[in-house]
Design a protein around this motif. Sequence first.
Motif, PDB file in Angstrom:
ATOM      1  N   UNK A 158       0.818  -1.213   0.000  1.00 27.53           N
ATOM      2  CA  UNK A 158       0.000   0.000   0.000  1.00 27.53           C
ATOM      3  C   UNK A 158       0.854   1.268   0.000  1.00 27.53           C
ATOM      4  N   UNK A 159       2.046   1.192   0.596  1.00 28.60           N
ATOM      5  CA  UNK A 159       2.965   2.336   0.510  1.00 28.60           C
ATOM      6  C   UNK A 159       3.344   2.569  -0.948  1.00 28.60           C
ATOM      7  N   UNK A 160       3.632   1.497  -1.663  1.00 24.68           N
ATOM      8  CA  UNK A 160       3.973   1.630  -3.078  1.00 24.68           C
ATOM      9  C   UNK A 160       2.806   2.233  -3.855  1.00 24.68           C
ATOM     10  N   UNK A 161       1.586   1.830  -3.528  1.00 25.76           N
ATOM     11  CA  UNK A 161       0.432   2.410  -4.206  1.00 25.76           C
ATOM     12  C   UNK A 161       0.311   3.903  -3.913  1.00 25.76           C
ATOM     13  N   UNK A 162       0.594   4.305  -2.680  1.00 28.79           N
ATOM     14  CA  UNK A 162       0.574   5.736  -2.349  1.00 28.79           C
ATOM     15  C   UNK A 162       1.628   6.486  -3.161  1.00 28.79           C
ATOM     16  N   UNK A 163       2.811   5.905  -3.290  1.00 27.81           N
ATOM     17  CA  UNK A 163       3.870   6.558  -4.060  1.00 27.81           C
ATOM     18  C   UNK A 163       3.489   6.668  -5.534  1.00 27.81           C
ATOM     19  N   UNK A 164       2.875   5.637  -6.067  1.00 24.48           N
ATOM     20  CA  UNK A 164       2.457   5.691  -7.466  1.00 24.48           C
ATOM     21  C   UNK A 164       1.340   6.711  -7.654  1.00 24.48           C
ATOM     22  N   UNK A 165       0.455   6.797  -6.683  1.00 20.85           N
ATOM     23  CA  UNK A 165      -0.626   7.792  -6.770  1.00 20.85           C
ATOM     24  C   UNK A 165      -0.085   9.214  -6.675  1.00 20.85           C
ATOM     25  N   UNK A 166       1.025   9.391  -5.969  1.00 21.94           N
ATOM     26  CA  UNK A 166       1.616  10.721  -5.796  1.00 21.94           C
ATOM     27  C   UNK A 166       2.333  11.220  -7.043  1.00 21.94           C
ATOM     28  N   UNK A 167       2.688  10.297  -7.950  1.00 16.21           N
ATOM     29  CA  UNK A 167       3.502  10.614  -9.136  1.00 16.21           C
ATOM     30  C   UNK A 167       4.856  11.212  -8.757  1.00 16.21           C
ATOM     31  N   UNK A 168       5.356  10.867  -7.572  1.00 16.40           N
ATOM     32  CA  UNK A 168       6.675  11.345  -7.149  1.00 16.40           C
ATOM     33  C   UNK A 168       7.746  10.812  -8.081  1.00 16.40           C
ATOM     34  N   UNK A 169       8.556  11.717  -8.617  1.00 13.59           N
ATOM     35  CA  UNK A 169       9.679  11.331  -9.473  1.00 13.59           C
ATOM     36  C   UNK A 169      10.979  11.697  -8.784  1.00 13.59           C
ATOM     37  N   UNK A 170      12.054  11.033  -9.189  1.00  9.94           N
ATOM     38  CA  UNK A 170      13.358  11.269  -8.585  1.00  9.94           C
ATOM     39  C   UNK A 170      13.810  12.705  -8.769  1.00  9.94           C
ATOM     40  N   UNK A 171      14.388  13.265  -7.718  1.00 11.33           N
ATOM     41  CA  UNK A 171      14.793  14.666  -7.729  1.00 11.33           C
ATOM     42  C   UNK A 171      16.266  14.857  -8.059  1.00 11.33           C
ATOM     43  N   UNK A 172      16.940  13.793  -8.469  1.00  5.46           N
ATOM     44  CA  UNK A 172      18.354  13.926  -8.794  1.00  5.46           C
ATOM     45  C   UNK A 172      18.610  14.374 -10.218  1.00  5.46           C
ATOM     46  N   UNK A 173      17.568  14.439 -11.034  1.00  7.68           N
ATOM     47  CA  UNK A 173      17.729  14.876 -12.419  1.00  7.68           C
ATOM     48  C   UNK A 173      17.113  13.929 -13.425  1.00  7.68           C
ATOM     49  N   UNK A 174      17.090  12.621 -13.110  1.00  5.14           N
ATOM     50  CA  UNK A 174      16.549  11.646 -14.064  1.00  5.14           C
ATOM     51  C   UNK A 174      15.030  11.595 -14.037  1.00  5.14           C
ATOM     52  N   UNK A 175      14.407  11.969 -12.918  1.00  2.00           N
ATOM     53  CA  UNK A 175      12.945  12.053 -12.789  1.00  2.00           C
ATOM     54  C   UNK A 175      12.252  10.725 -13.064  1.00  2.00           C
ATOM     55  N   UNK A 176      12.820   9.613 -12.575  1.00  2.00           N
ATOM     56  CA  UNK A 176      12.183   8.304 -12.731  1.00  2.00           C
ATOM     57  C   UNK A 176      11.140   8.132 -11.627  1.00  2.00           C
ATOM     58  N   UNK A 177       9.977   7.537 -11.923  1.00  2.00           N
ATOM     59  CA  UNK A 177       8.924   7.368 -10.915  1.00  2.00           C
ATOM     60  C   UNK A 177       9.394   6.518  -9.727  1.00  2.00           C
ATOM     61  N   UNK A 178       9.309   7.079  -8.542  1.00  2.00           N
ATOM     62  CA  UNK A 178       9.819   6.403  -7.351  1.00  2.00           C
ATOM     63  C   UNK A 178       9.017   5.145  -7.033  1.00  2.00           C
ATOM     64  N   UNK A 179       7.691   5.205  -7.138  1.00  2.00           N
ATOM     65  CA  UNK A 179       6.872   4.046  -6.841  1.00  2.00           C
ATOM     66  C   UNK A 179       7.185   2.865  -7.740  1.00  2.00           C
ATOM     67  N   UNK A 180       7.426   3.130  -9.017  1.00  2.00           N
ATOM     68  CA  UNK A 180       7.753   2.058  -9.961  1.00  2.00           C
ATOM     69  C   UNK A 180       9.089   1.421  -9.599  1.00  2.00           C
ATOM     70  N   UNK A 181      10.056   2.251  -9.239  1.00  2.00           N
ATOM     71  CA  UNK A 181      11.376   1.730  -8.869  1.00  2.00           C
ATOM     72  C   UNK A 181      11.273   0.835  -7.632  1.00  2.00           C
ATOM     73  N   UNK A 182      10.578   1.311  -6.602  1.00  2.00           N
ATOM     74  CA  UNK A 182      10.451   0.517  -5.380  1.00  2.00           C
ATOM     75  C   UNK A 182       9.663  -0.765  -5.621  1.00  2.00           C
ATOM     76  N   UNK A 183       8.652  -0.704  -6.462  1.00  2.00           N
ATOM     77  CA  UNK A 183       7.857  -1.893  -6.764  1.00  2.00           C
ATOM     78  C   UNK A 183       8.707  -2.949  -7.462  1.00  2.00           C
ATOM     79  N   UNK A 184       9.570  -2.506  -8.378  1.00  2.00           N
ATOM     80  CA  UNK A 184      10.434  -3.440  -9.099  1.00  2.00           C
ATOM     81  C   UNK A 184      11.380  -4.154  -8.148  1.00  2.00           C
ATOM     82  N   UNK A 185      11.984  -3.401  -7.234  1.00  2.00           N
ATOM     83  CA  UNK A 185      12.920  -4.009  -6.284  1.00  2.00           C
ATOM     84  C   UNK A 185      12.178  -4.923  -5.315  1.00  2.00           C
TER      85      UNK A 185
END
Length: 629
Positions: free
Chosen positions: A248-275
């Motif tokens: 459910x945390x991953x679902x919250x992150x995906x709902x937030x559309x939070x992207x990485x702030x280092x420059x690449x802007x990859x979706x954080x929820x997708x990254x965490x879900x994959x791992x």
Amino acid sequence: MDLHISAAEPTTAERDAVDTAFALLAPAAAELTAGDRATRSRHAGHAVRSRRHLLLPLLHAVHDTVGWLSEGALAHVARTLQVPPAEVYGVATFYAMFSVEPRPPRVVHVCDDVACGPSGGEEILAALDERLSDERTCVVRSPCLGLCERAPAVLHQRAGEPDLSQAPATPDGVLGAATAPADPAGAQAETADTAFADAGVSAPQTGTGEHLRLLRRVGVVDPSSLDDYRARGGYSALRRAVALGPSRVIEELKASSLTGRGGAAFPTGVKWETVAAAPERPHHLVCNADESEPGTFKDRVLMEGDPFGLIEAMTIAGYVTGATVGHLYVRGEYPLATRRLQDAIAAARARGLLGGDVMGEGFAFDVELRRGAGAYICGEETALLQSIEGHRGEPRNKPPFPATAGLFGRPTAINNVETLYDVLEVLNIGGEAFAGVGGGRSTGSKLFCVSGAVATPGVYEVDFGTTLRELLDLAGGVRGELRTVLLGGAAGGFVLPSDLDVALTLEGAREIGATLGSGVVLVFDTAADLTGTLRRIAAFFRDESCGQCVPCRVGTVRQEEALARLERGAPLGSRETELALLSDLARVMRDASICGLGQTAPSAVLSAIDLGLIAAPPPARSNGHRGTR
């Protein structure tokens, strides 16, 4: 493995430094690598599999003690870790903060980069060259030290004593610190830390508005007090994460559309879900706190002002992705942030917020801090993994990506500091509420590092969608007449005064051919020497290229040479010929380099050419070229 180790012997101090550090680290190392041996057996022998990743900490232990790495010390490290001596030497010589040649026990690193060089750095270097006669001290030109809002900046690296930063630095102040009596107990560093933190200019918005999210505790909470952190909402996000559960945390992150702030802007929820879903074990978590982009200092401000926030966010990430250890890789040039994070880790561990049973909730997680040693390339995620593993920080080819084959070949979630603090906000207010700020792929708030010709430099937090003009107004406006703004850092590009109404979003920046990158907003007035600035940027990339691929290794050198000729007013052929050469070099580096360093090294130069910002050379001046690093 047969190792042919030099007959050179370490001094007693060097031997003790290595042996003490190894005794402290080895038990944790055995536990850490127990699940990784099968993967790592492809690369080396049994001893190397369990010890190789201790190489960087052991080199730090020796260098911190005696100020350089002798042949005997390197041989003892090689023998202790059972790593080939040539590879130990290769790692030691990769990092700018290490020296394999004898040098004085105190080194003064003076920043001469784009923010500090023109703002007093060159004057400090000239004063030290004229007035410093202490045989215990040498001076080194340094790339960006991450203190751009307080330019000029200096870092004192001292054998047997804590490192300390000075900013804004003055010639007299630097001379005083460089020649002060030895301070092995760290009293001078503690005093300097207090004065540095009390200056109160790094986050000018602190405590001034309810809209602050990431900065709301900076300058308000006592960074040394876990109780103060908890009294101001600390660890509420972790409790909510445990209540929700990983999926459910991953679902919250995906709902937030939070992207990485280092420059690449990859979706954080997708990254965490994959791992989290990866069948291979163990999983790893890495926090990339090695921000080294000239003009960038936002992560430093968060770590110095709110260190427990990062530890809490990493704990959440470990819980969600199934990692039991988080590797926190901190810039070597950040001594205050490092000390505060070390203290925060120890305090959290003592209170059961890290360890074998976090908060009594039945999951294990701990944080292992690793110090970088002066290599911008280690901000690239695969180079960072190489560095943690005890190799030279040279980027790997992708794919495979770290989420499937990262640290020690295992699934790894890598996030930068700002992204992890955003996770706390997502859990505190909910994913949908977070997504309601900004829009598209640009949701939530964003930290910008504003420096240069503005009234009040510092870190500013604004909602995505705020215009560049509004951000500059927030920083007190431009000093002088605005000429251009470097947006996104040395790997970004320039924008003109006519672009000030652009919305600061990923999409808005793209529309004007720019990038937000790491959040750099470096302002130049009409008095600035932009050709000299570009030459400094080119020199930075030349120095920081790892040298692994030809387009970057050669292209960055040729780029710097062409800009140096333009700065001197001595082009080969004509000015137009040099500009055409720079454009051709940029195309080759962008298309053929292995990693983002080579691909973006010409970005600022190309944008300056396109906008006609490379002017005729100014009157004769010192070229400010860096010394050997």
